[in-house]
Every structure is written in structure tokens, then in C-alpha cells.
Design a protein around this motif. Structure first.
Motif, PDB file in Angstrom:
ATOM      1  N   ARG A  54     -13.690   4.041  -4.888  1.00  0.00           N
ATOM      2  CA  ARG A  54     -13.581   4.893  -3.708  1.00  0.00           C
ATOM      3  C   ARG A  54     -14.617   6.015  -3.762  1.00  0.00           C
ATOM      4  N   SER A 109       0.830  -1.215   0.000  1.00  0.00           N
ATOM      5  CA  SER A 109       0.000   0.000   0.000  1.00  0.00           C
ATOM      6  C   SER A 109       0.858   1.256   0.000  1.00  0.00           C
ATOM      7  N   ASP A 169      -5.786   3.631   2.535  1.00  0.00           N
ATOM      8  CA  ASP A 169      -6.585   2.660   1.790  1.00  0.00           C
ATOM      9  C   ASP A 169      -7.997   2.514   2.362  1.00  0.00           C
TER      10      ASP A 169
END
Length: 299
Positions: A201, A129, A167
Motif C-alpha cells: 500500500r 475485508s 482496501d
């Protein structure tokens, strides 16, 4: 309010109900209802001190409501553990302050803290990430440098990288293009759009540039004096009347030559005697036939 305005979307993961926000004895937002569309890019616009950043802070639980509530999945944020919120909502505030002496790599890595467990402080997922966030924001080559030695634009990209490394399903960005030149502004906003399109997202951003907001938003919220004046798809709500009502600015709304969406061009300049600078020019403000190309980048 001018004209017919599209209504708010239906219930969503992140919402506000009868929300009143204040600083000491100064009320900034009062009795506001909001549903953030899931899986969309929502952009909040409005003049200075209209309450847009204050609203974003409340959505990220940085500001406690005076009355009403912010809801995440139907539960008041005030009732949820901080770690749970941080696993779902990532927030980039307007003027974040880094710990003294911290390096870029260490700051970005802090975005992974909400996902770590006491028996496992770092994992392969964390590493992936962070590396991906650095690559997406062009900050990998800055990893060993102290954050306090960076330029304003470099710092902003590092903060965005930390937010990406977190994230989360929901990402709140307060003026993410601050300190960035026009090329990096476009890069950041393209990145936000990409995260939304490729990973679903939900993004809520505060922007000052109305044309950037209209280009990148799926759902646009126009605020003035602590209230929502209009909301909906940019093509449905961005009009010269709305710009006048919210910003007090005369303008012409024309099709964006790239996207076909609305583009706001400020109205004619006024000379000291009060006449329009375009009144004598064929096709100028007096004729109303064309919009001077020089104004296209003015907003």
C-alpha cells in the motif's frame, strides 16, 4: 532553505502539479509540485497552519484546487468519477463525523461501498475485508455499539478500520494518532507500516510528532508556509538546521537508539534571564557533549 536537500522522486500514481489551494481569499498552498513515491510510506510534517492537512485534502479530492491539478495515474482527479477515485484512494480526514446512531459494524462496512455493484450489495470479499479490518484495529468487540457512545480513541480506531476495509491502493491519513494514547499510537503506526510492507500500500500521512514521522516514514516531506522546504529519506534531511527553519526550534539530532534513524531532542530550556538551563551543567547545553535523557520523550 538550508544545505543540500534531496530532490523529489520521479513520476508516480498520485501527483500534484503547480497546485494552488485556498480558502476564500486566503491562499494556503501555492505553485506546489509533488510526486508521492509508489509503494512507500510518506509522512508530511510541519507547524500548525503550514498547509499539510490542506494538501492532503486536495490529494483526496475533498478540496478543489484554485489552480493547478492533482493527478491520479496521469489524469486530473476532477475528471475522474467519484466511485473510481474511492476504489483507489482511501482517506481518513482529521475530524470525520459519523451518521447519527450508526453502529461500529455498519460504519466500518461503509468502507466497502465503492466496490459494490447495484446487483450485488454484499459479497464474501466484503465480509472478509470488514472482518480483517476489525481484527487489525481491535474493534471487533465494538461492532454492535453506537459510534457516538465511544471514547475518542475508540472512534479513531473505528475510522481507521473503515479506511482499511475500503482496501485501496493509496491510503491518506490525516493525523491518524489523534486521541490515541502512546501505546495505541504505536499500534496504529505499526499497522500502517505492516500494510505497506506486506501489501504494498502507498501511504501518505500527516503527523505532528516529528520523531514518529522520522521512525515510520520512507519519504519525509517538511512543509512551512505552504511550500515544501525539504523532502527525502528522514536520515538525509532531518537536521537541527531543518528543525530550526521549519519549526523555529533549537534542537539536537541524535541517532534513535532503536532504529538508528534521526531523533530530534529539543534544545535547552531558557530561564527568565535568557541563560540556558544547561549552561552550568557539565555535558549540558554549554558543553555540548551529551543530551539529557529526560528530553528524549519531549518531542
Amino acid at each position: 532553505m538550508t544545505g543540500n536537500r534531496p530532490t523529489a522522486p520521479g513520476p508516480s500514481r498520485l501527483a500534484a502539479r503547480r497546485l494552488t489551494l485556498a480558502y476564500e481569499d486566503r491562499t494556503v498552498v501555492e505553485e506546489l509540485d509533488l510526486d508521492v513515491p509508489d509503494g512507500k510510506v510518506t509522512v508530511i510534517v510541519g507547524p500548525n497552519a503550514c498547509g499539510k492537512s490542506t494538501l492532503l485534502r486536495a490529494l483526496g479530492r475533498l478540496l478543489k484546487p484554485r489552480r493547478g491539478a492533482v493527478l491520479l495515474d496521469g489524469t486530473e482527479l476532477a475528471r475522474l468519477p467519484t466511485k473510481r477515485i474511492a476504489q483507489v484512494i482511501g482517506l481518513l480526514p482529521q475530524t470525520p463525523v459519523p451518521p447519527e446512531g450508526i453502529t461500529v459494524g455498519d460504519l466500518i462496512a461503509r468502507g466497502r461501498q465503492p466496490h459494490q455493484k447495484w446487483w450485488q450489495q454484499w459479497s464474501e470479499t466484503d465480509e472478509t475485508s470488514v472482518s480483517e479490518a476489525m481484527q487489525r484495529t481491535g474493534t471487533a468487540d465494538l461492532a454492535e455499539r453506537p459510534v457516538d457512545e465511544l471514547s475518542g480513541g475508540q472512534r479513531q480506531r473505528v475510522w481507521i478500520a473503515m479506511a482499511l476495509a475500503q482496501d485501496t491502493d493509496l491510503l491518506l491519513l490525516d493525523e491518524p494518532t489523534t486521541y490515541l494514547d502512546i501505546a495505541h499510537q504505536v499500534e496504529v503506526l505499526d499497522l500502517v507500516r505492516q500494510l505497506n510492507r506486506e501489501r504494498g500500500r502507498t501511504v501518505v500521512a500527516v503527523l505532528h510528532d516529528l520523531n514518529q514521522a522520522a521512525r515510520y516514514a520512507d519519504h519525509l516531506i517538511a512543509m512551512c508556509a505552504g511550500r515544501i522546504v525539504a523532502q527525502g529519506a528522514p536520515g538525509d534531511i532531518v537536521t537541527a538546521e531543518l528543525v530550526q527553519e521549519v519549526f523555529g526550534l533549537a534542537s539536537v539530532v541524535v541517532p534513535d537508539p532503536v532504529t538508528g534513524g534521526p531523533m530530534v531532542v529539543p534544545g535547552p530550556l531558557r530561564s527568565p534571564d535568557g541563560t540556558s538551563a544547561g549552561d552550568d551543567v557539565p555535558g549540558g547545553a554549554g558543553g555540548g557533549a551529551t543530551v539529557p535523557a529526560a528530553r528524549d520523550a519531549a518531542w
